[in-house]
Design a protein around this motif. Structure first.
Motif, PDB file in Angstrom:
ATOM      1  N   HIS A   5       0.819  -1.205   0.000  1.00  0.00           N
ATOM      2  CA  HIS A   5       0.000   0.000   0.000  1.00  0.00           C
ATOM      3  C   HIS A   5       0.857   1.261   0.000  1.00  0.00           C
ATOM      4  CE1 HIS A   5      -4.019  -1.516   0.094  1.00  0.00           C
ATOM      5  NE2 HIS A   5      -3.815  -2.241   1.170  1.00  0.00           N
ATOM      6  N   PHE A   6       1.971   1.271   0.736  1.00  0.00           N
ATOM      7  CA  PHE A   6       2.798   2.462   0.851  1.00  0.00           C
ATOM      8  C   PHE A   6       4.258   2.205   0.502  1.00  0.00           C
ATOM      9  CE2 PHE A   6      -0.685   3.043   3.966  1.00  0.00           C
ATOM     10  CZ  PHE A   6      -1.308   4.109   3.345  1.00  0.00           C
ATOM     11  N   ASP A   7       4.545   1.093  -0.123  1.00  0.00           N
ATOM     12  CA  ASP A   7       5.914   0.755  -0.471  1.00  0.00           C
ATOM     13  C   ASP A   7       6.495   1.828  -1.384  1.00  0.00           C
ATOM     14  OD1 ASP A   7       8.251  -0.645  -0.609  1.00  0.00           O
ATOM     15  OD2 ASP A   7       7.571  -2.079  -2.109  1.00  0.00           O
ATOM     16  N   ALA A   9       6.568   5.048  -0.786  1.00  0.00           N
ATOM     17  CA  ALA A   9       5.956   6.365  -0.595  1.00  0.00           C
ATOM     18  C   ALA A   9       6.782   7.203   0.370  1.00  0.00           C
ATOM     19  CB  ALA A   9       4.534   6.216  -0.071  1.00  0.00           C
ATOM     20  N   ALA A  11       6.281  10.064   3.267  1.00  0.00           N
ATOM     21  CA  ALA A  11       5.228  10.631   4.114  1.00  0.00           C
ATOM     22  C   ALA A  11       5.815  11.663   5.063  1.00  0.00           C
ATOM     23  CB  ALA A  11       4.537   9.528   4.910  1.00  0.00           C
ATOM     24  N   ALA A  33       6.294   3.066   3.969  1.00  0.00           N
ATOM     25  CA  ALA A  33       6.639   4.442   3.626  1.00  0.00           C
ATOM     26  C   ALA A  33       7.933   4.870   4.300  1.00  0.00           C
ATOM     27  CB  ALA A  33       5.516   5.382   4.042  1.00  0.00           C
ATOM     28  N   ASP A  87       4.304  12.022  -0.941  1.00  0.00           N
ATOM     29  CA  ASP A  87       3.066  11.395  -1.409  1.00  0.00           C
ATOM     30  C   ASP A  87       1.960  11.507  -0.371  1.00  0.00           C
ATOM     31  OD1 ASP A  87       4.303  10.107  -3.850  1.00  0.00           O
ATOM     32  OD2 ASP A  87       5.546   9.245  -2.258  1.00  0.00           O
ATOM     33  N   ILE A  88       2.358  11.586   0.895  1.00  0.00           N
ATOM     34  CA  ILE A  88       1.409  11.664   2.002  1.00  0.00           C
ATOM     35  C   ILE A  88       1.871  12.760   2.947  1.00  0.00           C
ATOM     36  CG2 ILE A  88       0.445  10.440   4.009  1.00  0.00           C
ATOM     37  CD1 ILE A  88       1.081   7.813   2.449  1.00  0.00           C
ATOM     38  N   GLY A 149      -1.462  12.207  -4.540  1.00  0.00           N
ATOM     39  CA  GLY A 149      -1.027  12.198  -3.158  1.00  0.00           C
ATOM     40  C   GLY A 149      -2.221  12.250  -2.219  1.00  0.00           C
ATOM     41  N   HIS A 150      -1.920  12.399  -0.931  1.00  0.00           N
ATOM     42  CA  HIS A 150      -2.997  12.455   0.060  1.00  0.00           C
ATOM     43  C   HIS A 150      -2.566  13.324   1.234  1.00  0.00           C
ATOM     44  CE1 HIS A 150      -6.876  10.520   1.176  1.00  0.00           C
ATOM     45  NE2 HIS A 150      -6.562  11.090   2.334  1.00  0.00           N
TER      46      HIS A 150
END
Length: 287
Positions: A5-7, A9, A11, A33, A87-88, A149-150
């Motif tokens: 899911h966050f590999d 990323a 944050a 992340a 990304d986050i 992104g989020h």
């Protein structure tokens, strides 16, 4: 949560030195992340990263005051230059101010507005622009649109309900909720998600470290003690909030109430706001 899911990323988490911020940073690191842990207390942020390195992918600690516009400008620029566009982003840093409106001075208003609201504005504006510009610079494929992104803004169940003993805190958290809703609408076209997370009582030090105004609600120390007792009795760990944050990012949820009181106040704000107005009149208990 699966690593995929966050590999890979990146944050950014503010207020990552303790409490919900630390729990979120660790949860994201455990999910793959690389974490930028920002806090006004650099040693605390470094401890978070040390734990992230032992349990996840690790990251970097930064010292920053989210209420300081220039410091946040420099921080956002350094993250982009030294690492890349995140990304986050989790705008979590927050402080508590308790006491009646008429007894709360301008200095206390400046502090709570600076951290709780301006900190979220700075983080959302600076990193949101970086995310949007990155999306605009990339060619978009209709069959596989770019993920922009989020942004997660940690508000509070206090965003849903007024309370005579915490007007400053409730005001800032309600503003964070509305800001998040507006920003979500603006950035949707760039495939950037925005979520407001609204926890109730959580076992963190925000109550212990809060500012308590002397006035009709009682002495500052008694207010602090009662707040800490309520948090201890509730016994809701920040790790559970972090789980909801991770899920909200994956599912792109707009508003996420957390724990029983968070859900209850959210529902009452929609179906019976009059009941919340009555509850708001109840003063803090004495003794």
């Amino acid at each position: 949560m699966p690593l995929a899911h966050f590999d890979g990323a990146l944050a950014v988490v503010t207020g990552a030195g303790s409490g919900i911020g630390r729990a979120v940073a660790l949860a994201l690191a455990e999910s793959g992340a690389s974490v930028i842990a920002a806090d006004i207390d650099l040693p605390a942020a470094e401890r978070t990263i040390a734990r992230a390195k032992s349990n996840g992918t690790g990251g970097t600690a930064y010292e920053v005051d989210v209420a300081d516009a220039a410091a946040m400008e420099a921080f956002a620029a350094e993250v982009k230059e030294t690492h890349r566009v995140p990304d986050i982003v989790v705008n979590n840093a927050g402080v508590a101010v308790a006491g009646s409106f008429l007894d709360t001075g301008l200095e206390d208003w400046d502090r709570v507005m600076g951290v709780n609201l301006w900190g979220v504005i700075h983080g959302s504006r600076l990193f949101g622009r970086q995310m949007r510009d990155r999306v605009n610079a990339l060619p978009n494929k209709p069959d596989k649109p770019n993920f922009g992104g989020h942004i997660v803004n940690i508000a509070s169940a206090a965003a849903f309900a007024p309370w005579r003993s915490m007007p400053a805190y409730c005001t800032t958290k309600a503003a964070v909720l509305m800001l998040s809703e507006c920003l979500r609408a603006e950035l949707a076209g760039s495939r950037i998600g925005v979520t407001a997370v609204c926890p109730g009582f959580v076992s963190t030090d925000i109550v212990k470290n809060g500012t308590y105004v002397d006035g009709e609600s009682g002495s500052p120390e008694k207010l602090r003690q009662r707040g800490q007792k309520a948090v201890r009795l509730r016994n809701y760990p920040p790790e559970k909030v972090a789980e909801r944050v991770v899920h909200a990012i994956i599912k792109n949820r707009p508003v996420v109430p957390v724990n029983f009181e968070g859900h209850l106040l959210h529902v009452l704000s929609r179906v019976s706001p009059a009941s919340l107005r009555l509850l708001a009149r109840i003063p803090a208990p004495q003794g």
